[in-house]
Motif scaffolding. Structure first.
Motif, mmCIF file in Angstrom:
data_model
loop_
_atom_site.group_PDB
_atom_site.id
_atom_site.type_symbol
_atom_site.label_atom_id
_atom_site.label_comp_id
_atom_site.label_asym_id
_atom_site.label_seq_id
_atom_site.Cartn_x
_atom_site.Cartn_y
_atom_site.Cartn_z
ATOM 1 N N MET A 145 0.836 -1.204 0.000
ATOM 2 C CA MET A 145 0.000 0.000 0.000
ATOM 3 C C MET A 145 0.875 1.261 0.000
ATOM 4 O O MET A 145 2.046 1.228 0.373
ATOM 5 C CB MET A 145 -0.945 -0.011 1.197
ATOM 6 C CG MET A 145 -1.875 -1.218 1.208
ATOM 7 S SD MET A 145 -2.927 -1.362 -0.246
ATOM 8 C CE MET A 145 -4.181 -0.161 0.141
ATOM 9 N N GLY A 146 0.280 2.370 -0.414
ATOM 10 C CA GLY A 146 1.047 3.590 -0.617
ATOM 11 C C GLY A 146 1.519 4.266 0.656
ATOM 12 O O GLY A 146 2.362 5.156 0.587
ATOM 13 N N LEU A 147 1.007 3.865 1.803
ATOM 14 C CA LEU A 147 1.348 4.548 3.052
ATOM 15 C C LEU A 147 2.840 4.483 3.360
ATOM 16 O O LEU A 147 3.395 5.389 3.968
ATOM 17 C CB LEU A 147 0.541 3.952 4.212
ATOM 18 C CG LEU A 147 0.529 4.758 5.512
ATOM 19 C CD1 LEU A 147 -0.083 6.128 5.308
ATOM 20 C CD2 LEU A 147 -0.207 4.006 6.609
ATOM 21 N N LYS A 148 3.492 3.405 2.919
ATOM 22 C CA LYS A 148 4.928 3.262 3.213
ATOM 23 C C LYS A 148 5.751 4.387 2.579
ATOM 24 O O LYS A 148 6.837 4.723 3.067
ATOM 25 C CB LYS A 148 5.439 1.910 2.719
ATOM 26 C CG LYS A 148 5.426 1.728 1.207
ATOM 27 C CD LYS A 148 5.994 0.383 0.803
ATOM 28 C CE LYS A 148 6.033 0.218 -0.712
ATOM 29 N NZ LYS A 148 4.679 0.264 -1.301
ATOM 30 N N ASN A 149 5.223 4.973 1.486
ATOM 31 C CA ASN A 149 5.949 6.050 0.811
ATOM 32 C C ASN A 149 5.928 7.347 1.605
ATOM 33 O O ASN A 149 6.650 8.284 1.262
ATOM 34 C CB ASN A 149 5.327 6.295 -0.577
ATOM 35 C CG ASN A 149 5.381 5.059 -1.458
ATOM 36 O OD1 ASN A 149 6.391 4.375 -1.516
ATOM 37 N ND2 ASN A 149 4.287 4.768 -2.151
ATOM 38 N N ASN A 150 5.099 7.403 2.644
ATOM 39 C CA ASN A 150 5.014 8.607 3.482
ATOM 40 C C ASN A 150 5.982 8.575 4.662
ATOM 41 O O ASN A 150 5.983 9.493 5.479
ATOM 42 C CB ASN A 150 3.584 8.772 4.022
ATOM 43 C CG ASN A 150 2.584 9.092 2.928
ATOM 44 O OD1 ASN A 150 2.750 8.671 1.798
ATOM 45 N ND2 ASN A 150 1.539 9.824 3.254
ATOM 46 N N LEU A 151 6.775 7.512 4.771
ATOM 47 C CA LEU A 151 7.740 7.419 5.870
ATOM 48 C C LEU A 151 8.859 8.434 5.653
ATOM 49 O O LEU A 151 9.539 8.415 4.628
ATOM 50 C CB LEU A 151 8.315 6.003 5.941
ATOM 51 C CG LEU A 151 9.259 5.734 7.130
ATOM 52 C CD1 LEU A 151 8.466 5.653 8.431
ATOM 53 C CD2 LEU A 151 10.028 4.434 6.913
ATOM 54 N N THR A 152 9.056 9.345 6.605
ATOM 55 C CA THR A 152 10.088 10.378 6.471
ATOM 56 C C THR A 152 11.288 10.115 7.368
ATOM 57 O O THR A 152 12.402 10.523 7.050
ATOM 58 C CB THR A 152 9.503 11.761 6.819
ATOM 59 O OG1 THR A 152 8.884 11.713 8.122
ATOM 60 C CG2 THR A 152 8.460 12.175 5.791
ATOM 61 N N LYS A 153 11.058 9.444 8.495
ATOM 62 C CA LYS A 153 12.157 9.140 9.428
ATOM 63 C C LYS A 153 11.926 7.761 10.033
ATOM 64 O O LYS A 153 10.783 7.294 10.118
ATOM 65 C CB LYS A 153 12.235 10.184 10.556
ATOM 66 C CG LYS A 153 12.645 11.578 10.111
ATOM 67 C CD LYS A 153 12.678 12.530 11.302
ATOM 68 C CE LYS A 153 13.022 13.947 10.880
ATOM 69 N NZ LYS A 153 13.001 14.885 12.040
ATOM 70 N N GLY A 154 12.997 7.136 10.496
ATOM 71 C CA GLY A 154 12.885 5.850 11.172
ATOM 72 C C GLY A 154 12.577 4.715 10.204
ATOM 73 O O GLY A 154 12.995 4.727 9.039
ATOM 74 N N ARG A 155 11.809 3.758 10.668
ATOM 75 C CA ARG A 155 11.458 2.586 9.858
ATOM 76 C C ARG A 155 9.999 2.222 10.087
ATOM 77 O O ARG A 155 9.319 2.788 10.951
ATOM 78 C CB ARG A 155 12.353 1.403 10.244
ATOM 79 C CG ARG A 155 12.209 0.965 11.693
ATOM 80 C CD ARG A 155 13.004 -0.299 11.982
ATOM 81 N NE ARG A 155 12.946 -0.686 13.388
ATOM 82 C CZ ARG A 155 11.965 -1.392 13.933
ATOM 83 N NH1 ARG A 155 10.915 -1.766 13.192
ATOM 84 N NH2 ARG A 155 11.988 -1.712 15.217
ATOM 85 N N LEU A 156 9.534 1.258 9.304
ATOM 86 C CA LEU A 156 8.161 0.789 9.437
ATOM 87 C C LEU A 156 8.066 -0.229 10.570
ATOM 88 O O LEU A 156 9.055 -0.916 10.882
ATOM 89 C CB LEU A 156 7.699 0.139 8.129
ATOM 90 C CG LEU A 156 7.630 1.071 6.911
ATOM 91 C CD1 LEU A 156 7.307 0.269 5.654
ATOM 92 C CD2 LEU A 156 6.598 2.178 7.107
ATOM 93 N N PRO A 157 6.900 -0.361 11.197
ATOM 94 C CA PRO A 157 6.744 -1.340 12.289
ATOM 95 C C PRO A 157 6.857 -2.773 11.770
ATOM 96 O O PRO A 157 6.350 -3.095 10.696
ATOM 97 C CB PRO A 157 5.340 -1.053 12.830
ATOM 98 C CG PRO A 157 4.637 -0.325 11.744
ATOM 99 C CD PRO A 157 5.670 0.427 10.994
#
Length: 877
Positions: free
Chosen positions: A115-127
């Motif tokens: 899904m596209g939400l991962k492209n909104n990550l600006t800092k850190g990492r995904l859970p």
């Protein structure tokens, strides 16, 4: 066959100029066809990747949530390939923060991957495991004491208003409280660039969903990709039924399709004609066929001249035993050999040309907001397809003259020489003779005799001129239609404030007090509805068919003999309302009486009758001052409200206070802000954000627009978060339109340049060969008294006829294009003449004429310097 191949090869070597001319045409044809395929594929790839980035890589969604115990009917369905799952909403209570809650949902691994939400990550990492969360950047901006890596121990529970449970996604409610049910520990692992209006009392957060921890009563949102996506419109409703979802009043399940992505893959609901798919496919096929057809016409003439030049030789070979099939193959072999020679060059030039065009377009459009660069994407399928269509183009071009030559008998071919002239009764050109003298008559006679040899160059230059003149005319018509059909806005900047809370009066005063602001209107608006009968229609509207003839897209609903139409309820600030009343000639004080809802009715819509091209404003209703309407909050059948109020009409007008963004065939009811707030206070809580949002329209002028926008950003950001403010500028919109037109122009002019290049090169080759073959003729004319000055005049006039022919041929086609576009745009010829781009079109016409004169000037040098006696003695074959 080997002998025929050698003969064809030697003929090509012997006639190098003509061979090079055809080779250049074939190379440009292959390059342009390759570029066309690359453009279509690259734009499609860009659209697909952009759509996936924006919407996610999913095909269908169960729009209504399903319970955890029903999830197996999705995951275990053999037709479902992948599932992306979001868990139920969770509200966590924060302490010592600007907003009181974290509004959270967990998502499984596939969701984070696709899904596209991962492209909104600006800092850190995904859970990656339960208990890890990513939080919106607004959380860190409002609460700088928190950092990535912090552990939060938070109470989990529900928002309550008295004894009633508030939906997790509702805006903040006055008097609400939090009821904790448990406590959880969360670890912040990243920051997401997502935000919502401050009307919602929580920061957005997302965590990791372990499918093994899903409970039977958890409310889940499920996205899917299918094994066979083309079956989605049959399969998804079946899955919805299996999971326990029920049909709505229209007999449909609450499912959602990723229509933008499915459309790009050529999939649509068979019950509804998908015009976008049909249009896209039709446009691609039409463009390819047009380009192929154009090049077939151009290259066919070149092959025809080549075949006619050796008809005597081919006939001799036929008399010696060559079969008609071998004769035909000789011409086809020439085309095939030239196509093979240029193939790698054509493909490389095609990719190079595509890269240059995309680079220029990206550079131009990169300054526009939210523009995503388009890049050339390599694909063997594209290369293979472009090779096939270019081969078809060349073989068809060569086959037509080959078939004609094949049918010529050996005796007729041997008797006929390519320089033989079939004497016909010469036409008398009295007008030409009178204007240009004997030189003019000689020039037009020679031009008429050689028109077949010049056809390729004429066609190429005509295509070039049609593309340029046609495109510039279309753009002029488009801009005129846009300026004509879109009303000139009274204001050129707008600030949209998406907030439930009343914006700071200090902020508003700072905005409207800027020295560059010439005028301002402060307003709120919300959609409502009213019911009217056909008897209430105005005479002019009833004459045109009334509401019964209005398309359903305008939200006109027929119910029990009445029509429900949209009424935009507008509230103006006291100052703005007073100015508006002065503008329409109404008494503003009469609208402030207690206990009475009185407002100005905007009763007007744009209408274009079948027999007219003029857009006219007509009133919808036969209504006058003092009449009353019943206005309802409900605008959709599924809205759970019956609130309505009586609205007295204080004044009827067609003048707007500012831009209201109304749809067609609707009304507006404009009241002071105090009356507006009293009315909307009775609306459903779910509509609070819509009714409370404020808009400030400003008039500043183009010169001050950029400077004012910077000031507005500075002022608004000091009072509100960026998620609550949107600033629109008419100047930016106009500049973006100009940039898009400029980008399209690059592609059109690049293609026109290729056609022009073919025409000019072919013109140089044809003119050079033609004058060389006519050297004896010119010598004889000089021998009987034609002076060098007369020869120059003759060649200049012949060049003028040649240069004007493609322009004259193009004019009817360009006029037809203009006529067609004018009919669509509802513009008259008189209106179009005033904006016709005559100067740039004239410049391109002069360039075409200059190139032909240059070709005649260079090619005629040898003729002018040749010895008369020697030229007469020479026998030109």
């Amino acid at each position: 066959m080997k002998i025929m191949n050698e003969y064809t090869y030697n003929h090509m070597k012997k006639n190098k100029r003509h061979t090079i001319s055809i080779l250049v045409a074939i190379t440009i044809a292959s390059a342009l066809l390759c570029s066309l395929c690359i453009f279509i594929h690259s734009i499609w790839e860009t659209k697909v990747s952009t759509t996936i980035e924006n919407t996610g890589y999913w095909q269908g969604e169960l729009f209504d949530s399903i319970s955890g115990d029903k999830l197996k009917y999705v995951t275990e369905n053999p037709k479902v390939k992948t599932t992306m799952i979001k868990g139920q909403w969770v509200t966590a209570k924060l302490s010592n923060t600007k907003l009181p809650y974290l509004s959270m949902r967990d998502a499984n691994t596939n969701f984070w991957l696709d899904m596209g939400l991962k492209n909104n990550l600006t800092k850190g990492r995904l859970p990656k495991k339960s208990g890890e969360i990513v939080v919106s950047k607004l959380f860190f901006a409002d609460n700088p004491s928190y950092n990535i890596g912090d552990k939060l121990t938070l109470p989990i529970g529900n928002r309550m208003l008295g004894s009633e449970l508030i939906n997790h996604q509702s805006t903040k409610q006055s008097g609400e409280k939090f009821l904790a049910t448990e406590t959880k520990i969360y670890t912040i692992v990243g920051e997401l660039d997502i935000s919502d209006s401050s009307a919602y009392p929580g920061y957005i957060a997302m965590g990791y969903l372990d499918p093994l921890q899903i409970k039977p009563k958890d409310e889940l949102t499920v996205y899917m990709r299918f094994v066979k996506p083309r079956t989605i419109y049959e399969t998804l409703p079946q899955i919805a039924k299996a999971t326990g979802l029920t049909k709505n009043e229209y007999g449909e399940y609450a499912v959602k399709y990723n229509t933008p992505l499915l459309t790009l893959y050529g999939m649509s609901d068979k019950s509804v004609a998908n015009t976008q798919i049909i249009t896209m496919i039709a446009m691609a096929i039409t463009i390819i066929l047009l380009v192929m057809g154009s090049f077939i016409l151009i290259i066919y003439n070149a092959f025809s001249l080549s075949a006619n030049s050796r008809i005597k030789e081919l006939s001799i070979l036929k008399s010696l035993g060559a079969t008609p099939r071998q004769i035909k193959f000789s011409v086809l072999y020439e085309g095939l050999l030239l196509w093979i020679i240029q193939l790698p060059i054509g493909i490389m030039v095609g990719y190079l040309f595509s890269n240059i065009v995309f680079s220029k377009v990206n550079k131009i459009l990169s300054v526009t907001e939210d523009y995503r660069n388009a890049y050339v994407s390599f694909s063997w399928v594209v290369v293979g397809f472009s090779i096939i269509i270019s081969l078809i183009t060349i073989l068809v071009s060569a086959y037509i003259p080959a078939r004609k030559i094949m049918k010529v008998s050996a005796i007729a071919g041997i008797r006929q020489n390519n320089t033989r002239i079939k004497f016909k009764k010469q036409k008398s050109h009295l007008i030409i003779n009178k204007i240009f003298g004997i030189e003019g008559e000689l020039a037009i006679s020679q031009f008429s005799a050689n028109k077949k040899a010049l056809r390729t160059a004429v066609l190429s230059l005509s295509m070039c001129f049609i593309l340029i003149a046609g495109y510039m005319s279309i753009i002029a018509i488009y801009n005129l239609a846009k300026s004509k059909n879109v009303e000139i806005p009274n204001h050129d900047m707008n600030i949209s404030l998406k907030t439930v809370d009343k914006p700071s009066d200090k902020m508003i005063n700072e905005v409207i007090s800027l020295p560059e602001v010439r005028d301002s209107v402060i307003k709120r608006k919300v959609r409502t509805s009213t019911y009217v009968t056909s008897k209430q229609e105005s005479d002019v509207f009833a004459k045109y068919g009334g509401f019964a003839k209005v398309p359903s897209k305008h939200n006109v609903l027929s119910e029990n003999g009445k029509y429900r139409i949209i009424v935009t309820l507008v509230g103006l600030s006291d100052k703005s309302f007073k100015k508006y009343c002065e503008k329409i000639g109404a008494d503003d004080e009469s609208y402030y009486k207690n206990g009475v809802t009185k407002g100005v009715l905007l009763d007007s819509t744009n209408y274009v009758s079948e027999n007219s091209k003029v857009v006219q404003k007509i009133p919808l209703l036969n209504i006058k001052q003092g009449d009353k309407l019943v206005i309802n909050e409900k605008i959709e059948n599924d809205m759970n409200t019956n609130y309505k109020f009586n609205a007295e009409v204080g004044h009827v007008t067609e003048i707007l206070p500012s831009e209201l963004g109304m749809g067609g065939y609707s009304l507006a009811y404009i009241v002071p802000m105090k009356s507006y707030q009293q009315l909307v206070s009775n609306f459903m809580p779910e509509r609070m954000l819509e009714s409370s949002s404020m808009s400030i329209d400003l008039l500043v002028g183009d010169k001050a627009s950029q400077r004012v926008k910077k000031e507005l950003i500075r002022i608004c950001s000091s009072y509100l978060g960026s998620e609550d403010v949107t600033i629109w500028s008419l100047l930016v919109e106009k500049n973006n339109d100009k940039l898009v037109q400029k980008a399209v122009s690059i592609g059109v002019f690049a293609v026109a340049l290729m056609f022009g290049l073919i025409g000019i090169i072919n013109a140089f080759s044809t003119i050079s060969n033609n004058l060389r073959l006519r050297k004896r003729e010119f010598a004889m004319l000089r021998a009987v008294g034609l002076t060098p000055k007369g020869l120059n005049k003759m060649l200049m006039i012949e060049g003028l006829f040649f240069a004007l022919t493609p322009i004259i041929v193009s004019i009817p086609i360009v006029l037809f294009i203009c006529w067609f576009m004018l009919r669509i745009a509802l513009i008259t010829w008189f209106e179009f003449i005033s904006i016709f781009p005559a100067v740039p079109i004239l410049v391109y016409a002069i360039l075409i004429i200059a190139s032909i004169f240059l070709a005649y000037g260079i090619s005629s040098t040898g003729v002018k310097k040749s010895n008369v006696i020697e030229s007469i003695k020479d026998e030109i074959v």
